[in-house]
Design an enzyme around this catalytic site. Structure first.
Site, mmCIF file in Angstrom:
data_model
loop_
_atom_site.group_PDB
_atom_site.id
_atom_site.type_symbol
_atom_site.label_atom_id
_atom_site.label_comp_id
_atom_site.label_asym_id
_atom_site.label_seq_id
_atom_site.Cartn_x
_atom_site.Cartn_y
_atom_site.Cartn_z
ATOM 1 N N CYS A 124 62.694 66.666 16.460
ATOM 2 C CA CYS A 124 62.452 66.765 17.901
ATOM 3 C C CYS A 124 63.574 67.538 18.592
ATOM 4 O O CYS A 124 64.477 66.962 19.199
ATOM 5 C CB CYS A 124 62.280 65.405 18.555
ATOM 6 S SG CYS A 124 61.641 65.562 20.237
ATOM 7 N N CYS B 10 56.213 69.093 21.834
ATOM 8 C CA CYS B 10 57.429 68.473 22.331
ATOM 9 C C CYS B 10 57.254 68.175 23.820
ATOM 10 O O CYS B 10 57.304 69.091 24.646
ATOM 11 C CB CYS B 10 58.626 69.404 22.121
ATOM 12 S SG CYS B 10 60.195 68.671 22.629
#
Length: 450
Positions: free
Chosen positions: A201, A379
């Site tokens: 991430c 994301c």
């Protein structure tokens, strides 16, 4: 793990366990998983390494293909975490407990849970070695071992976390320290870091920065905070559309960004952070901090380094379209442990799981895989306590958006999706093997167009 350690002394129970499985079909899933601690069998049709997002998802899918008793998952951890929630935990918007569930509760019912660690892989002999020299063989192997955190590669860590004013959203042990550091901030530099390695991430290191800025603005401390994002990268984000939007936010909120700047040491007792200039190797700069958020260096799990299944760095070497291993046709990889050239996120795992399901189905029928993974990843860039930019993109770093709107704009609806919808979908869809990413929704939203 202790029970696995004693497996050699309890091997005589193996036959009993098998009889129990045959004769007591109504045994609870907890009992089945507990029995699996003694590695009831030494061979499984499908063996899954890792009980994180990719491992649990694929074990649920494989259970429906070959039957629960023919699938096993090797995972030592007793607790399964929904780690994307830790951004909001570190920002004080969610409780850590909301991200955690017992591993036995997410393990597909009837699937064998082997509570041990993988010590070595031997794909030439179709087997893996676990702790205490336990060998387990397989017909098909799915590697989902995730990514390892390396705080120790930063001088002064992890011991520096015993001091105040420092936290990290990447570890269950340090995420609540982030929120404490945000609350305790008085005046000075607030520094947020991004390491010189692949990370899971890649948006998370700056998400917590935006939440901190919003909190200090709300509590009247913003004018006393010099917010700095020190990143080893040369860009703020890898996809230009979203990078442009983030740079506008950074400018509006008076945040300083220092590129090619890598954290190499933390002197927590002095509240000092030392950064190396990657354009001038060996040249360092010391920053005093009032608050420091550390994103640690990351890398492949130790067991994969120099493994026959890995590339030269240690990532599982798979075909980027089919997720089948490039050398061993009965070995597959998913998620953060692979060398797939896309961002390492739970959303990527979801999309990969649907493709891998189709790949394995065809391989089991001695057919060539046809379904192709396009690198989809997502994301949700949290930019405030009710704002998110939902970044979605593919292998080519081109936007691959689900909704027919401009997703580079901050939206409260996307924050709600991040905070409430996605966790529900994770626990009730993805981990049960029913969510393979938003591609069908995207087609519907865009009337069949990409």
């Amino acid at each position: 793990m202790a029970a696995i350690g004693a497996a050699s002394s309890c091997s005589c129970l193996g036959a009993g366990v098998r009889l129990l499985k045959q004769g007591k079909q109504k045994m609870s899933s907890f009992s089945l998983h507990t029995a699996a601690r003694c590695a009831a069998k030494d061979y499984y049709e499908v063996l899954v390494l890792g009980g994180g997002t990719g491992g649990i998802t694929m074990s649920a899918r494989m259970k429906r293909k070959v039957g629960a008793g023919n699938v096993a998952v090797v995972e030592p951890s007793k607790t399964h975490y929904y780690q994307p929630l830790w951004t909001l935990v570190g920002g004080g918007a969610k409780q850590l407990a909301a991200s955690a569930r017992p591993t036995e509760s997410v393990m597909p019912e009837g699937v064998e849970w082997i509570k041990s660690r993988v010590m070595a892989l031997d794909p030439d002999k179709n087997c893996v070695w676990l702790e205490n020299d336990i060998k387990v063989s397989y017909k098909y192997l799915i590697i989902a071992l995730g990514i390892s955190l390396h705080y120790e590669k930063i001088k002064g860590l992890p011991e520096g976390f015993h001091h105040p004013k420092i936290g990290s959203n990447y570890s269950v042990h340090t995420v609540e320290k982030t929120w404490k550091a945000i609350q305790d901030f008085k005046e000075g530099n607030a520094i947020f870091t991004f390491p010189n390695t692949p990370v899971k991430c890649a948006g998370a290191p700056q998400k917590i920065m935006y939440l901190s800025e919003a909190y200090w603005r709300k509590t009247g401390k913003r004018s006393k905070a010099n917010i700095m994002f020190n990143t080893s990268l040369g860009v703020i984000f890898g996809v230009k559309k979203y990078a442009d939007a983030l740079l506008e936010i950074i400018k509006e909120r008076n945040i300083a960004v220092n590129y090619k700047c890598n954290l190499v040491e933390v002197r927590a007792d002095k509240q000092e952070a030392v950064f190396e200039n990657l354009d001038k190797p060996g040249v360092t700069e010391v920053h005093q901090y009032e608050m420091l958020h550390v994103t640690p260096p990351m890398g492949p799990p130790d067991v994969l380094i120099n493994s026959p299944v890995s590339d030269g760095i240690g990532w599982v070497d798979v075909d980027k379209e089919t997720l089948q291993h490039k050398k061993y046709p009965n070995v597959f990889g998913i998620g953060d442990c692979t060398n797939l050239p896309t961002s390492k996120t739970a959303a990527a795992v979801a999309a990969q799981s649907g493709v891998l399901d189709k790949t394995i189905s065809l391989v089991m029928k001695n057919q060539l895989p046809t379904k192709k993974y396009d690198g989809y990843t997502s994301c949700p860039l949290v930019t405030g306590y009710n704002k998110v930019i939902l970044a979605e993109f593919d292998y080519d770093a081109q936007p691959l958006e689900t909704f027919p709107i401009d997703q580079s704009k901050e939206r409260a609806t996307m924050y709600h999706m991040k905070a409430d919808v996605m966790p529900f979908l994770y626990w009730n869809g993805l981990l049960k093997g029913y969510w393979g990413g938003p591609a069908p929704v995207r087609k519907l939203m865009h009337l069949g167009m990409k």
